[in-house]
Design an enzyme around this catalytic site. Sequence first.
Site, PDB file in Angstrom:
ATOM      1  N   HIS A 160       0.847  -1.195   0.000  1.00 31.66           N
ATOM      2  CA  HIS A 160       0.000   0.000   0.000  1.00 31.66           C
ATOM      3  C   HIS A 160       0.883   1.245   0.000  1.00 31.66           C
ATOM      4  O   HIS A 160       1.925   1.276   0.660  1.00 31.66           O
ATOM      5  CB  HIS A 160      -0.847   0.100   1.270  1.00 31.66           C
ATOM      6  N   CYS A 219      -5.299   5.729  -0.749  1.00 34.06           N
ATOM      7  CA  CYS A 219      -4.515   4.496  -0.749  1.00 34.06           C
ATOM      8  C   CYS A 219      -4.355   4.006  -2.182  1.00 34.06           C
ATOM      9  O   CYS A 219      -5.337   3.726  -2.865  1.00 34.06           O
ATOM     10  CB  CYS A 219      -5.182   3.424   0.103  1.00 34.06           C
TER      11      CYS A 219
HETATM   12 MN    MN Z   1      -4.329  -3.754   3.568  1.00 29.12          MN
END
Ligand code: MN
Length: 153
Positions: free
Chosen positions: A72, A120
Amino acid sequence: MSEHPVRPFAPQDDAFRWSDVELRTYKEEGTAPFRAVTRQTLFSRPDMRGELRYFEIAAGGHSTLERHLHAHAVVILRGRGAVLVGDRVFPVGAHDLVSVPSLTWHQFRAAPDAPLGFLCMVDAERDRPQLPGPEDLADLRANAAVAAFLAGS
Ligand code: MN
């Protein structure tokens, strides 16, 4: 599907919202533990390998404690809270960048009195998250700072 090139930002009820972006629950209810998290997928395109999502965790809420092969890349946009990455806990606030490497335990928690909103970036095709078992949790809780984080204190 043709989409308008510009989808304006449209804050609602003190939350970050974009027009023409569906507001979804973070995950299917019952699949994994979490609390008070919404998700907006801002970009998901067949001609790109990544997706950009915006998550908002309400005050006192948290994302799922998980790990997975995919990584991420997170940009905090609003509010404050704390994040667990591996075996360390960090306070986070607006404009902090958070890197979550492959197969690393992670969880985001909003402060008791403030939301935590973040972008994200993630692979569009990705493996399913793994949840911690009892031994994983015991290992994590061996660190006092991590134990306090996981207890929400
Ligand atoms: Mn995650």
